[in-house]
Design an enzyme around this catalytic site. Sequence first.
Site, mmCIF file in Angstrom:
data_model
loop_
_atom_site.group_PDB
_atom_site.id
_atom_site.type_symbol
_atom_site.label_atom_id
_atom_site.label_comp_id
_atom_site.label_asym_id
_atom_site.label_seq_id
_atom_site.Cartn_x
_atom_site.Cartn_y
_atom_site.Cartn_z
ATOM 1 N N GLU A 132 -10.425 19.014 -20.518
ATOM 2 C CA GLU A 132 -9.045 18.654 -20.873
ATOM 3 C C GLU A 132 -8.083 18.803 -19.704
ATOM 4 O O GLU A 132 -7.838 19.908 -19.219
ATOM 5 C CB GLU A 132 -8.553 19.514 -22.050
ATOM 6 C CG GLU A 132 -7.137 19.159 -22.489
ATOM 7 C CD GLU A 132 -6.684 19.898 -23.740
ATOM 8 O OE1 GLU A 132 -5.521 19.702 -24.150
ATOM 9 O OE2 GLU A 132 -7.485 20.666 -24.308
ATOM 10 N N LYS A 185 -7.110 17.103 -29.116
ATOM 11 C CA LYS A 185 -7.120 17.722 -30.443
ATOM 12 C C LYS A 185 -7.986 16.855 -31.331
ATOM 13 O O LYS A 185 -7.716 15.672 -31.527
ATOM 14 C CB LYS A 185 -5.696 17.829 -31.032
ATOM 15 C CG LYS A 185 -5.041 19.151 -30.751
ATOM 16 C CD LYS A 185 -5.682 20.248 -31.564
ATOM 17 C CE LYS A 185 -5.385 21.628 -31.008
ATOM 18 N NZ LYS A 185 -6.414 22.120 -30.098
#
Length: 770
Positions: A565, A584
Amino acid sequence: MPGTNEAWGWHPRTLVVDNYDSYTYNLVALLTDAARAHYSSFGGSGEASIEETERRAQEHIIVIRNDEYSWETVRDSILPHVDNVVISPGPGTPARREDVGVGRDIIAHTQRDGHPVLGVCLGHQMIAHEYGAKVDQSVVPVHGQTSSIDVLDDSCLFHGIPSGFCAVRYHSLTVTHMSSSLRVLARAAGTVEHAGRMVASTDIMGIRHNTLPLWGVQFHPESVCSEHGARLLANFAQLTRMAVGRLHVLRIPPHVQSMSVQARDQRVWERTPTEPRFSLVARRVELHGVVDAGARVFAHVHSNDWAPVWLDGSDNSGMSVLASSAHAATVRYSVHSQQVRVVRATGPGTEDTLYVQTLSEPFWTWMQRTVDATRCVDSVGPAFRCGWIGHFAYEMKDDGSGDRESESAVDAQLTFVDRCVVVEPDCAWVLALVRRAVDVEHEWLDQACGFTSTAEAEAWVHGQTQRVREALGVDVPDPEPLHVQMRPLMDRATYLDAIRTAQQLIAQGESYEICLTNEFQGLIAPGQMSARQAYLRMRQNNPAPFGAFIWDSSNQSGILSCSPERFQRTRVDSETEIEMKPIKGTSRREPRPFLSNEYDEWREEDERRKQELLSSVKERAENLMIVDLIRHDLNTISHSVRVERLMHIESFARVHQMVTTVRARSCAGVVECLAHCFPPGSMTGAPKTRTTQIISQLENRRRGVYSGVLGYFSTHGRSDWAVVIRTAVVADGRMSVGTGGALTILSGPKAEWAEVETKLHATMADSVSP
């Protein structure tokens, strides 16, 4: 709506009351866009420059937090200089004074001075509560889902907005019974997901007072997935015009603007231009198709390095940096002591202290000045051209806030890399810095940073280039399997209880989303060599774009990361261009089969899991909440935030992830950009302030490096930082791995524990957890 004539040059001046929400500055952005558009079209001459338009727009909005000024100060010093008020969303309940602050007084004061007020979410509930309606927990709490909104009265706030438009909702409380002084303007229609099924939702979504200029909306017009938010605020501006009846141009005076959150923030981040301190010596080495050159350089060039620093694009999609903190300047900072210490490692476990200071300012601003003081003249080279590499721990969220969780821990550590090898997909760069300027404030830099002459730098680059070429012909053996018995600090039952507590708090309106985490620990042979082997095994099992192996020789500890990420990347030209990519939504992925006859079945199942993730209401809600949070963070420093790609799937070796790309442009420095968005919203939930307080109570431990960020500030203005997930921290023969997930009202406790185990497996594929 009655009255459509524009007053030449007039635009309402707005006070925004922030209830410590993580979406407030999305509202501010909508208001600023409206003011900007107005002055672009009706700026008198019609030829106002972009700078002048921006200045005028900023002069019409002031933001204050709900508890930073007394009601008397707001009443006497601010309200006389604004035309209307917007009260933001936020955590808590309208019945609790500490949750609403001066917003309640402003609403009550409308009876006497007639300031128009628009309340959003909590602000909407505050209006209802103040004028006799009942606000209670909703039977169907909704967070991050869209609803169709039926417009029942389009004569004022909803003028020109079609019934049935889509809007995003973040609320657990709702207006359940109206009073005779209020009127319903809109209701939700259709269904939302709740407790695993679709249920009808008809909550009140818009209200107005019968005689006073008070309006409220329960939904979030500022969300990226809401429709007609700009039109709704334009209608509020027109309603203000009708209520105020003042058509001459007025701006918020400077002494009132200085009371705003924005003005104070600008004063904190004031910067003085500095001359570049270094020049760069660079040599390019062609790779000629060599695979995994970074691992080869690490194995050959850094085999005996007692303090290696490796930023590792192990999926071969980007860049790797190979350097050493041996004899380099390293900055360490503790939030608790507020002390910054600069050291130079002189050997394994030994170091010299170059500089010590207890700060009277946030470390972030000190670091911004330090980054500014270590710039390099313009040069040709890769994305990283030497600079600062390190991490900011999760607890840096408390820097400057007065909240200090740990007495002795290092909360930020950055090493100045003045020589390194950078590996890109098709070439490698050997880089070294040469000192060319000094300044009094940072004279300690001259003791450990950069070569003193170009000849010295060129000699080092020449020798290192030879070693890199040798390394390209070296085979790297496969690492041995790593078997570590990992045990959680919170066992399954305790973690499930924490999930239920978190969901109760969400149902009470204390948060929209809570990112709860756990920590797994196991034993590993002490020392760097076992940590090296562990990392090589991790990167083999889970190659990632933001891998890292950083060994701290001072305390024999290391960071082993396979993060997928990106938190924030910046690039500086005339402005700072910012990119953020929150993750997410996670689905487990099975390894690709070796046998060709199994491939078709694997691909079909793999695609099914991707589509299941992409269509999940729960996962999309989690992603949307963090996207809106990131937009808010960026809107505190930017005038152009845009969502480039919303909710797409990126696949890694062990997991599928739902990712969104957000970009912005800003005049802020690279450290300032990072600070305004820290800690990563994907690791906190929203609203940040209240939710991080809840997390501290539920987890009752220091997260440390995990949930913070790891990356670099380059000497030419670029930076790239990853969220520290899929990461092991090794110290004193103990390995710890943090893992967790975002909790919403839709989360199932057992599924959340399964996600924790999926992420542990993605980090440590050979590990065993009970």
